[in-house]
Design a protein around this motif. Sequence first.
Motif, PDB file in Angstrom:
ATOM      1  N   ALA A   1       0.836  -1.193   0.000  1.00 56.44           N
ATOM      2  CA  ALA A   1       0.000   0.000   0.000  1.00 56.44           C
ATOM      3  C   ALA A   1       0.876   1.251   0.000  1.00 56.44           C
TER       4      ALA A   1
ATOM      5  N   THR B   1      -3.299   8.023  -0.312  1.00 55.61           N
ATOM      6  CA  THR B   1      -2.954   6.881  -1.151  1.00 55.61           C
ATOM      7  C   THR B   1      -2.331   7.313  -2.478  1.00 55.61           C
TER       8      THR B   1
ATOM      9  N   HIS C   1      -2.118   1.472  -4.423  1.00 53.37           N
ATOM     10  CA  HIS C   1      -2.746   1.185  -3.127  1.00 53.37           C
ATOM     11  C   HIS C   1      -4.101   0.546  -3.417  1.00 53.37           C
TER      12      HIS C   1
END
Length: 160
Positions: free
Chosen positions: A78, A98, A102
Amino acid sequence: MTAGLSYPEVGATRGVLPPGYHHITRSAAIGRGATDFRRAAERVLNWEVQRRSGLAVSATGPVSEGADVILTIGPLRAPARVVYVIEEPRRAGFAYGTLPGHPECGEESFVVEHLVDDTVQLTVTAFSRPATLLARLGGPITRLVQRVITDRYLRVLSQS
Protein backbone atom coordinates in the motif's frame (compact mmCIF):
# COMPACT_ATOMS: atom_id res chain seq x y z
CA MET A 1 3.36 17.18 -3.12
CA THR A 2 -0.24 16.39 -4.12
CA ALA A 3 0.78 15.29 -7.61
CA GLY A 4 0.43 11.56 -7.98
CA LEU A 5 -2.07 11.05 -5.17
CA SER A 6 -5.01 8.86 -6.17
CA TYR A 7 -7.79 11.12 -4.81
CA PRO A 8 -8.55 14.86 -5.09
CA GLU A 9 -9.65 15.72 -1.50
CA VAL A 10 -6.13 16.08 -0.08
CA GLY A 11 -6.11 17.13 3.58
CA ALA A 12 -9.80 16.43 4.16
CA THR A 13 -9.12 14.37 7.30
CA ARG A 14 -8.53 17.74 9.02
CA GLY A 15 -12.24 18.61 8.75
CA VAL A 16 -15.38 17.48 6.97
CA LEU A 17 -14.90 14.10 5.31
CA PRO A 18 -15.87 14.06 1.63
CA PRO A 19 -18.98 12.27 0.35
CA GLY A 20 -18.67 9.13 -1.76
CA TYR A 21 -16.24 7.38 0.58
CA HIS A 22 -16.44 5.05 3.56
CA HIS A 23 -15.70 7.13 6.69
CA ILE A 24 -13.99 6.15 9.94
CA THR A 25 -13.44 8.35 12.98
CA ARG A 26 -12.41 6.42 16.08
CA SER A 27 -10.68 7.53 19.27
CA ALA A 28 -9.23 5.78 22.31
CA ALA A 29 -7.62 6.95 25.52
CA ILE A 30 -4.02 5.77 25.47
CA GLY A 31 -2.55 7.37 28.58
CA ARG A 32 -2.47 10.32 30.94
CA GLY A 33 -0.22 13.32 31.32
CA ALA A 34 2.58 15.07 29.50
CA THR A 35 5.00 12.11 29.59
CA ASP A 36 2.48 9.78 27.93
CA PHE A 37 1.66 12.49 25.38
CA ARG A 38 5.32 13.01 24.43
CA ARG A 39 5.92 9.26 24.18
CA ALA A 40 2.81 8.72 22.03
CA ALA A 41 3.62 11.70 19.78
CA GLU A 42 7.15 10.39 19.20
CA ARG A 43 5.80 6.95 18.35
CA VAL A 44 3.18 8.30 15.95
CA LEU A 45 5.76 10.44 14.16
CA ASN A 46 8.13 7.46 13.78
CA TRP A 47 5.67 5.00 12.17
CA GLU A 48 5.29 2.97 15.38
CA VAL A 49 1.47 2.84 15.15
CA GLN A 50 1.79 1.03 11.85
CA ARG A 51 4.71 -1.21 12.87
CA ARG A 52 3.15 -2.21 16.18
CA SER A 53 -0.07 -3.03 14.31
CA GLY A 54 1.68 -5.66 12.20
CA LEU A 55 2.42 -3.64 9.07
CA ALA A 56 5.85 -3.57 7.51
CA VAL A 57 6.89 0.04 6.92
CA SER A 58 9.33 1.03 4.21
CA ALA A 59 10.05 4.73 4.68
CA THR A 60 13.20 6.78 4.36
CA GLY A 61 12.89 8.13 7.90
CA PRO A 62 10.48 9.62 10.38
CA VAL A 63 7.19 11.09 9.23
CA SER A 64 7.61 14.30 7.22
CA GLU A 65 5.34 16.12 4.80
CA GLY A 66 5.80 14.81 1.26
CA ALA A 67 7.54 11.60 2.36
CA ASP A 68 6.51 8.44 0.57
CA VAL A 69 5.97 5.17 2.42
CA ILE A 70 5.05 1.64 1.45
CA LEU A 71 2.98 -0.25 4.00
CA THR A 72 2.87 -4.01 3.58
CA ILE A 73 0.73 -6.65 5.20
CA GLY A 74 1.15 -10.13 3.82
CA PRO A 75 1.15 -9.89 0.03
CA LEU A 76 -0.60 -6.49 -0.03
CA ARG A 77 1.50 -3.39 -0.72
CA ALA A 78 0.00 0.00 0.00
CA PRO A 79 2.00 3.02 -1.23
CA ALA A 80 1.13 6.33 0.40
CA ARG A 81 2.44 9.87 0.87
CA VAL A 82 2.39 12.03 4.00
CA VAL A 83 0.13 14.97 3.14
CA TYR A 84 0.38 16.93 6.39
CA VAL A 85 2.08 16.81 9.78
CA ILE A 86 0.88 18.29 13.08
CA GLU A 87 3.42 19.22 15.75
CA GLU A 88 1.77 21.41 18.37
CA PRO A 89 2.23 21.60 22.16
CA ARG A 90 -0.84 19.41 22.83
CA ARG A 91 -1.45 17.77 19.41
CA ALA A 92 0.79 15.71 17.17
CA GLY A 93 0.24 13.47 14.21
CA PHE A 94 -0.01 13.22 10.47
CA ALA A 95 -2.09 12.01 7.55
CA TYR A 96 -1.12 10.01 4.55
CA GLY A 97 -2.89 9.77 1.25
CA THR A 98 -2.95 6.88 -1.15
CA LEU A 99 -0.78 6.65 -4.23
CA PRO A 100 -1.49 4.58 -7.36
CA GLY A 101 -1.08 0.89 -6.54
CA HIS A 102 -2.75 1.18 -3.13
CA PRO A 103 -5.81 -1.13 -2.93
CA GLU A 104 -7.90 1.79 -1.64
CA CYS A 105 -7.98 5.48 -2.49
CA GLY A 106 -8.35 8.08 0.22
CA GLU A 107 -6.63 9.41 3.29
CA GLU A 108 -5.98 8.38 6.88
CA SER A 109 -4.83 10.48 9.83
CA PHE A 110 -3.33 9.60 13.21
CA VAL A 111 -3.57 12.40 15.78
CA VAL A 112 -2.53 12.25 19.44
CA GLU A 113 -4.00 14.89 21.75
CA HIS A 114 -3.29 15.83 25.33
CA LEU A 115 -6.77 16.82 26.47
CA VAL A 116 -7.59 19.38 29.19
CA ASP A 117 -8.57 16.59 31.63
CA ASP A 118 -4.99 15.21 31.20
CA THR A 119 -6.14 12.24 29.09
CA VAL A 120 -3.98 11.37 26.10
CA GLN A 121 -6.10 10.29 23.16
CA LEU A 122 -5.35 8.83 19.75
CA THR A 123 -7.86 9.54 16.97
CA VAL A 124 -7.79 7.73 13.65
CA THR A 125 -9.79 9.40 10.88
CA ALA A 126 -10.10 8.02 7.38
CA PHE A 127 -12.05 8.18 4.19
CA SER A 128 -11.58 5.52 1.56
CA ARG A 129 -13.09 3.56 -1.26
CA PRO A 130 -11.81 0.58 -3.24
CA ALA A 131 -9.27 1.44 -5.92
CA THR A 132 -8.60 -2.03 -7.28
CA LEU A 133 -10.78 -4.85 -8.54
CA LEU A 134 -9.61 -7.07 -5.68
CA ALA A 135 -10.62 -4.45 -3.09
CA ARG A 136 -14.02 -4.01 -4.78
CA LEU A 137 -14.60 -7.76 -4.89
CA GLY A 138 -13.61 -7.99 -1.22
CA GLY A 139 -16.66 -5.91 -0.24
CA PRO A 140 -17.49 -6.68 3.40
CA ILE A 141 -14.18 -8.50 3.91
CA THR A 142 -12.27 -5.37 2.89
CA ARG A 143 -14.22 -3.34 5.50
CA LEU A 144 -13.62 -6.03 8.14
CA VAL A 145 -9.86 -5.92 7.51
CA GLN A 146 -9.97 -2.12 7.75
CA ARG A 147 -11.87 -2.33 11.07
CA VAL A 148 -9.39 -4.87 12.49
CA ILE A 149 -6.39 -2.71 11.52
CA THR A 150 -8.05 0.41 12.99
CA ASP A 151 -8.69 -1.49 16.25
CA ARG A 152 -5.00 -2.43 16.33
CA TYR A 153 -3.96 1.17 15.71
CA LEU A 154 -6.01 2.31 18.70
CA ARG A 155 -4.66 -0.42 21.00
CA VAL A 156 -0.94 -0.39 20.29
CA LEU A 157 0.00 2.95 21.82
CA SER A 158 -1.66 2.14 25.13
CA GLN A 159 0.81 -0.72 25.48
CA SER A 160 4.30 0.12 26.71
